[in-house]
Design a protein around this motif. Sequence first.
Motif, PDB file in Angstrom:
ATOM      1  N   MET A   1      -8.497  -2.613  -3.376  1.00  0.00           N
ATOM      2  CA  MET A   1      -7.226  -1.986  -3.025  1.00  0.00           C
ATOM      3  C   MET A   1      -6.286  -3.093  -2.612  1.00  0.00           C
ATOM      4  O   MET A   1      -6.642  -3.876  -1.730  1.00  0.00           O
ATOM      5  CB  MET A   1      -7.392  -1.003  -1.859  1.00  0.00           C
TER       6      MET A   1
ATOM      7  N   CYS B   1       1.719   3.950  -2.858  1.00  0.00           N
ATOM      8  CA  CYS B   1       0.721   4.926  -3.310  1.00  0.00           C
ATOM      9  C   CYS B   1       0.150   5.754  -2.152  1.00  0.00           C
ATOM     10  O   CYS B   1      -0.402   6.823  -2.392  1.00  0.00           O
ATOM     11  CB  CYS B   1      -0.433   4.225  -4.009  1.00  0.00           C
ATOM     12  N   HIS B   2       0.234   5.254  -0.953  1.00  0.00           N
ATOM     13  CA  HIS B   2      -0.411   5.939   0.173  1.00  0.00           C
ATOM     14  C   HIS B   2       0.601   6.442   1.199  1.00  0.00           C
ATOM     15  O   HIS B   2       0.550   6.082   2.381  1.00  0.00           O
ATOM     16  CB  HIS B   2      -1.441   5.022   0.840  1.00  0.00           C
TER      17      HIS B   2
ATOM     18  N   ARG C   1     -12.505  -1.645   1.123  1.00  0.00           N
ATOM     19  CA  ARG C   1     -11.748  -1.653  -0.129  1.00  0.00           C
ATOM     20  C   ARG C   1     -10.848  -2.867  -0.287  1.00  0.00           C
ATOM     21  O   ARG C   1     -10.711  -3.387  -1.395  1.00  0.00           O
ATOM     22  CB  ARG C   1     -10.946  -0.353  -0.267  1.00  0.00           C
TER      23      ARG C   1
ATOM     24  N   CYS D   1       0.789  -1.230   0.000  1.00  0.00           N
ATOM     25  CA  CYS D   1       0.000   0.000   0.000  1.00  0.00           C
ATOM     26  C   CYS D   1       0.822   1.283   0.000  1.00  0.00           C
ATOM     27  O   CYS D   1       0.408   2.250  -0.631  1.00  0.00           O
ATOM     28  CB  CYS D   1      -0.931   0.048   1.211  1.00  0.00           C
TER      29      CYS D   1
HETATM   30  C1  HEC Z   1      -1.000   1.656  -7.313  1.00  0.00           C
HETATM   31  C2  HEC Z   1      -1.425   2.621  -6.304  1.00  0.00           C
HETATM   32  C3  HEC Z   1      -2.207   2.133  -5.105  1.00  0.00           C
HETATM   33  C4  HEC Z   1      -1.902   1.089  -4.251  1.00  0.00           C
HETATM   34  C5  HEC Z   1      -0.737   0.118  -4.327  1.00  0.00           C
HETATM   35  C6  HEC Z   1      -2.914   1.122  -3.215  1.00  0.00           C
HETATM   36  N1  HEC Z   1      -3.796   2.152  -3.438  1.00  0.00           N
HETATM   37 FE1  HEC Z   1      -5.380   2.659  -2.281  1.00  0.00          FE
HETATM   38  N2  HEC Z   1      -5.890   4.129  -3.601  1.00  0.00           N
HETATM   39  C7  HEC Z   1      -5.217   4.440  -4.752  1.00  0.00           C
HETATM   40  C8  HEC Z   1      -5.958   5.459  -5.486  1.00  0.00           C
HETATM   41  C9  HEC Z   1      -5.538   6.060  -6.820  1.00  0.00           C
HETATM   42  C10 HEC Z   1      -7.104   5.764  -4.718  1.00  0.00           C
HETATM   43  C11 HEC Z   1      -8.216   6.762  -5.055  1.00  0.00           C
HETATM   44  C12 HEC Z   1      -9.171   6.204  -6.059  1.00  0.00           C
HETATM   45  C13 HEC Z   1     -10.049   5.114  -5.498  1.00  0.00           C
HETATM   46  O1  HEC Z   1     -10.655   5.298  -4.427  1.00  0.00           O
HETATM   47  O2  HEC Z   1     -10.125   4.055  -6.130  1.00  0.00           O
HETATM   48  C14 HEC Z   1      -7.048   4.914  -3.537  1.00  0.00           C
HETATM   49  C15 HEC Z   1      -7.997   4.900  -2.543  1.00  0.00           C
HETATM   50  C16 HEC Z   1      -7.931   4.116  -1.397  1.00  0.00           C
HETATM   51  C17 HEC Z   1      -8.893   4.124  -0.332  1.00  0.00           C
HETATM   52  C18 HEC Z   1     -10.139   5.000  -0.277  1.00  0.00           C
HETATM   53  C19 HEC Z   1      -9.784   6.299   0.356  1.00  0.00           C
HETATM   54  C20 HEC Z   1     -10.998   7.224   0.479  1.00  0.00           C
HETATM   55  O3  HEC Z   1     -10.906   8.147   1.265  1.00  0.00           O
HETATM   56  O4  HEC Z   1     -12.001   6.977  -0.200  1.00  0.00           O
HETATM   57  C21 HEC Z   1      -8.487   3.237   0.601  1.00  0.00           C
HETATM   58  C22 HEC Z   1      -9.148   2.917   1.933  1.00  0.00           C
HETATM   59  C23 HEC Z   1      -7.264   2.645   0.119  1.00  0.00           C
HETATM   60  N3  HEC Z   1      -6.949   3.203  -1.104  1.00  0.00           N
HETATM   61  C24 HEC Z   1      -6.550   1.693   0.790  1.00  0.00           C
HETATM   62  C25 HEC Z   1      -5.466   1.006   0.250  1.00  0.00           C
HETATM   63  C26 HEC Z   1      -4.833  -0.106   0.914  1.00  0.00           C
HETATM   64  C27 HEC Z   1      -5.211  -0.651   2.278  1.00  0.00           C
HETATM   65  C28 HEC Z   1      -3.851  -0.533   0.071  1.00  0.00           C
HETATM   66  C29 HEC Z   1      -2.957  -1.712   0.272  1.00  0.00           C
HETATM   67  C30 HEC Z   1      -3.570  -2.979   0.627  1.00  0.00           C
HETATM   68  C31 HEC Z   1      -3.845   0.325  -1.098  1.00  0.00           C
HETATM   69  N4  HEC Z   1      -4.845   1.250  -0.948  1.00  0.00           N
HETATM   70  C32 HEC Z   1      -2.961   0.223  -2.170  1.00  0.00           C
HETATM   71  C33 HEC Z   1      -4.024   3.874  -5.170  1.00  0.00           C
HETATM   72  C34 HEC Z   1      -3.402   2.790  -4.592  1.00  0.00           C
END
Ligand code: HEC
Length: 121
Positions: free
Chosen positions: A96, A58-59, A88, A55
């Motif tokens: 995610m 990207c975060h 998610r 995660c």
């Molecule tokens: C390749 C990049 C990428 C990775 C790796 C990634 N994310 Fe994300 N994440 C994003 C993007 C871009 C968004 C915003 C768009 C969406 O909500 O789909 C997002 C949105 C989210 C949101 C929603 C946030 C909101 O306020 O609505 C959550 C929760 C989240 N990610 C959790 C995770 C977690 C937990 C992991 C690992 C298990 C992870 N992400 C891995 C790119 C990534």
Amino acid sequence: MQKKIYIGFACICVLTIFYNCTTNTIDEGDVADLPPIVETITYDDDVEAIITTNCISCHSGPNANAGLQLTSYLNVKAAAEQGNLLNRINNATNPMPQSGLLPPETRQIIDQWVADGYLEN
Ligand code: HEC
């Protein structure tokens, strides 16, 4: 005659491959089918490594996606407790990470961490 047998065989192959692919997709996401976790799950021992691997690319940092930081115990806990982190990581249509659901064994650890009350260590 030979040709017909060959075509029949080819059809069976295609159907088998198709069947395996579709069933695999259905089986893949089922945390409920796993045996329950008996050890205690903590952020430091179990959860942090999962988040770091999957995660934080990207975060984290000033350009974190969705403005969501997943870099410390407190912000991961907040995302699970008040945000939609759990939804998610278990959401097959909008997962995610975006590349696809993590293996059920990995998601089960996060679910258990939440069920155990977000232990830090
Ligand atoms: C390749 C990049 C990428 C990775 C790796 C990634 N994310 Fe994300 N994440 C994003 C993007 C871009 C968004 C915003 C768009 C969406 O909500 O789909 C997002 C949105 C989210 C949101 C929603 C946030 C909101 O306020 O609505 C959550 C929760 C989240 N990610 C959790 C995770 C977690 C937990 C992991 C690992 C298990 C992870 N992400 C891995 C790119 C990534």
